[in-house]
Scaffold this motif. Structure first.
Motif, PDB file in Angstrom:
ATOM      1  N   UNK A 118       0.819  -1.214   0.000  1.00 10.58           N
ATOM      2  CA  UNK A 118       0.000   0.000   0.000  1.00 10.58           C
ATOM      3  C   UNK A 118       0.858   1.272   0.000  1.00 10.58           C
ATOM      4  N   UNK A 119       2.089   1.166   0.471  1.00 12.94           N
ATOM      5  CA  UNK A 119       2.951   2.339   0.605  1.00 12.94           C
ATOM      6  C   UNK A 119       3.121   3.128  -0.695  1.00 12.94           C
ATOM      7  N   UNK A 120       3.327   2.496  -1.878  1.00 13.02           N
ATOM      8  CA  UNK A 120       3.465   3.292  -3.101  1.00 13.02           C
ATOM      9  C   UNK A 120       2.264   4.178  -3.414  1.00 13.02           C
ATOM     10  N   UNK A 121       1.063   3.784  -2.959  1.00 20.10           N
ATOM     11  CA  UNK A 121      -0.101   4.630  -3.192  1.00 20.10           C
ATOM     12  C   UNK A 121      -0.009   5.929  -2.416  1.00 20.10           C
ATOM     13  N   UNK A 122       0.700   5.905  -1.290  1.00 19.40           N
ATOM     14  CA  UNK A 122       0.884   7.119  -0.503  1.00 19.40           C
ATOM     15  C   UNK A 122       2.008   7.991  -1.038  1.00 19.40           C
ATOM     16  N   UNK A 123       3.030   7.357  -1.624  1.00 18.83           N
ATOM     17  CA  UNK A 123       4.218   8.089  -2.050  1.00 18.83           C
ATOM     18  C   UNK A 123       4.210   8.440  -3.531  1.00 18.83           C
ATOM     19  N   UNK A 124       3.527   7.634  -4.342  1.00 19.96           N
ATOM     20  CA  UNK A 124       3.655   7.765  -5.788  1.00 19.96           C
ATOM     21  C   UNK A 124       3.100   9.047  -6.361  1.00 19.96           C
ATOM     22  N   UNK A 125       2.164   9.702  -5.678  1.00 22.23           N
ATOM     23  CA  UNK A 125       1.567  10.920  -6.213  1.00 22.23           C
ATOM     24  C   UNK A 125       2.430  12.151  -5.976  1.00 22.23           C
ATOM     25  N   UNK A 161     -10.893   5.225 -12.991  1.00 23.85           N
ATOM     26  CA  UNK A 161     -11.141   5.912 -14.253  1.00 23.85           C
ATOM     27  C   UNK A 161     -11.201   7.419 -14.036  1.00 23.85           C
ATOM     28  N   UNK A 162     -11.921   7.857 -13.010  1.00 25.41           N
ATOM     29  CA  UNK A 162     -12.024   9.296 -12.739  1.00 25.41           C
ATOM     30  C   UNK A 162     -10.658   9.867 -12.387  1.00 25.41           C
ATOM     31  N   UNK A 163      -9.892   9.165 -11.561  1.00 27.27           N
ATOM     32  CA  UNK A 163      -8.564   9.656 -11.180  1.00 27.27           C
ATOM     33  C   UNK A 163      -7.614   9.688 -12.363  1.00 27.27           C
ATOM     34  N   UNK A 164      -7.719   8.723 -13.264  1.00 28.30           N
ATOM     35  CA  UNK A 164      -6.795   8.661 -14.395  1.00 28.30           C
ATOM     36  C   UNK A 164      -7.013   9.826 -15.361  1.00 28.30           C
ATOM     37  N   UNK A 165      -8.229  10.261 -15.534  1.00 24.97           N
ATOM     38  CA  UNK A 165      -8.486  11.403 -16.399  1.00 24.97           C
ATOM     39  C   UNK A 165      -7.893  12.694 -15.823  1.00 24.97           C
ATOM     40  N   UNK A 166      -7.603  12.703 -14.533  1.00 22.06           N
ATOM     41  CA  UNK A 166      -7.076  13.905 -13.889  1.00 22.06           C
ATOM     42  C   UNK A 166      -5.573  13.834 -13.614  1.00 22.06           C
ATOM     43  N   UNK A 167      -4.880  12.871 -14.198  1.00 27.06           N
ATOM     44  CA  UNK A 167      -3.453  12.724 -13.928  1.00 27.06           C
ATOM     45  C   UNK A 167      -2.707  13.990 -14.335  1.00 27.06           C
ATOM     46  N   UNK A 168      -1.837  14.457 -13.441  1.00 26.91           N
ATOM     47  CA  UNK A 168      -1.096  15.687 -13.729  1.00 26.91           C
ATOM     48  C   UNK A 168       0.349  15.620 -13.256  1.00 26.91           C
ATOM     49  N   UNK A 169       0.559  15.327 -11.976  1.00 26.87           N
ATOM     50  CA  UNK A 169       1.914  15.405 -11.410  1.00 26.87           C
ATOM     51  C   UNK A 169       2.916  14.517 -12.142  1.00 26.87           C
ATOM     52  N   UNK A 170       2.639  13.220 -12.396  1.00 27.15           N
ATOM     53  CA  UNK A 170       3.625  12.405 -13.127  1.00 27.15           C
ATOM     54  C   UNK A 170       3.899  12.939 -14.527  1.00 27.15           C
ATOM     55  N   UNK A 171       2.843  13.394 -15.220  1.00 25.78           N
ATOM     56  CA  UNK A 171       3.040  13.916 -16.571  1.00 25.78           C
ATOM     57  C   UNK A 171       3.879  15.187 -16.551  1.00 25.78           C
TER      58      UNK A 171
END
Length: 321
Positions: A132-139, A243-253
């Motif tokens: 679960x840790x990557x979900x907290x750090x990856x954003x 799906x909703x979160x993926x349409x809003x991807x910003x920080x990695x891009x």
């Protein structure tokens, strides 16, 4: 025949008003504490959500550059967006490609790991926290920059691929591979849907698997005939959220592309282009129109998912599904 009375008759001088039959306070008196406790949320929703949405809708019909007063232009922003801006459609295509690839892969990895964790006896809590840790750090921007370094030319991933005979020259500088670096970063953050899948798997009765095994069903048949149908509401829930979160991807891009959607606009995601038009080019009216188009598109896709869910989502407590 004599009659028996069970109580004394009321006195004429008794002026005490009768109590309500139910013995409860008036409804209005019972509700005001709830409104007091809800008031912080109601004020926050009004000030931070509803009013900004109304202002954004108004700005989408104006020419606004953040410095001068907005100038009403009607539907010009929407017309330019849909008919005159090729980069807009490039951002739409890139985002759709990302959603179509990243969401199924992320859910597949989450479900696979959840099923492995379900079969563990000891140490399940540790592995659940570790995954679960990557979900907290990856954003975070820090992880995105580290990811860029890993997949850049000369990075660790490039060296590993070169060692096995796969020469890519770095994913970040390759227009054909850059978007997949963002996809892998998203898939790596499968911890949140994994926890939800694990909770759903624990609600499936082991008796179903035992009965299927007695009938000769193998593991794959049990997965298709028991796990998938019983877990379909959880799959649907995770699918809508991801799906909703993926349409809003910003920080990695933003981090992987350096903020410009490169190379060759291969990582020009919708929100990144919205940011570029609004805060780099100071076309805030155009950016507001893009935001509303995104809201409408996500709403339509979500509605389609809910409509089609009637044919594949199974609820055990409902008949006729």
């Amino acid at each position: 025949m004599s009659t028996v009375t069970t109580g004394a008759p009321p006195r004429a001088d008794d002026t005490t008003p009768p109590r309500p039959a139910s013995g409860r306070r008036p409804r209005r008196e019972r509700q005001w504490p709830a409104y007091v406790f809800l008031s912080p949320w109601m004020i926050g929703a009004l000030v931070l959500t509803l009013i900004p949405m109304a202002v954004s809708l108004y700005l989408s019909f104006t020419d606004y550059n953040l410095f001068d007063p907005p100038h009403w232009v009607g539907l010009r922003n929407y017309t330019e967006m849909l008919t005159e801006d090729p980069r807009y459609w490039r951002s739409v295509g890139t985002t759709l490609l990302y959603v179509v690839i990243a969401v199924p892969l992320k859910l597949a990895f989450a479900l696979g790991v959840a099923m492995l964790l379900r079969s563990l006896g000891r140490g399940r809590a540790f592995y659940r926290s570790a995954f679960y840790a990557p979900s907290l750090l990856g954003a975070s921007m820090t992880i995105a920059l580290v990811w860029r370094a890993l997949f850049n030319d000369g990075g660790s991933v490039t060296h590993v691929l070169d060692a096995v005979g796969i020469h890519t020259g770095g994913w970040i500088g390759n227009p054909d591979l850059a978007v997949y670096a963002v996809v892998l970063l998203t898939v790596w953050q499968f911890g949140a849907p994994m926890v939800i899948f694990l909770a759903g798997l624990q609600q499936i009765s082991p008796d179903l698997y035992e009965a299927a095994a007695l009938d000769g069903a193998g593991r794959w048949r049990q997965f298709v005939s028991i796990t998938v149908p019983m877990l379909s509401p959880v799959v649907f829930f995770n699918l809508v959220l991801e799906m909703i979160q993926s349409f809003q991807v910003f920080t990695p891009a933003f981090a992987i592309s350096g903020g410009d959607g490169g190379p060759a606009d291969s990582t020009l995601f919708y929100t990144l282009y919205l940011y570029e038009r609004g805060f780099t080019a100071s076309h805030m009216g155009y950016a507001a129109a893009m935001a509303w188009m995104l809201l409408i598109a996500v709403g339509v896709i979500t509605l389609i998912l809910f409509r089609t869910s009637r044919s594949w989502v199974f609820y055990a407590d409902e008949e006729g599904r």
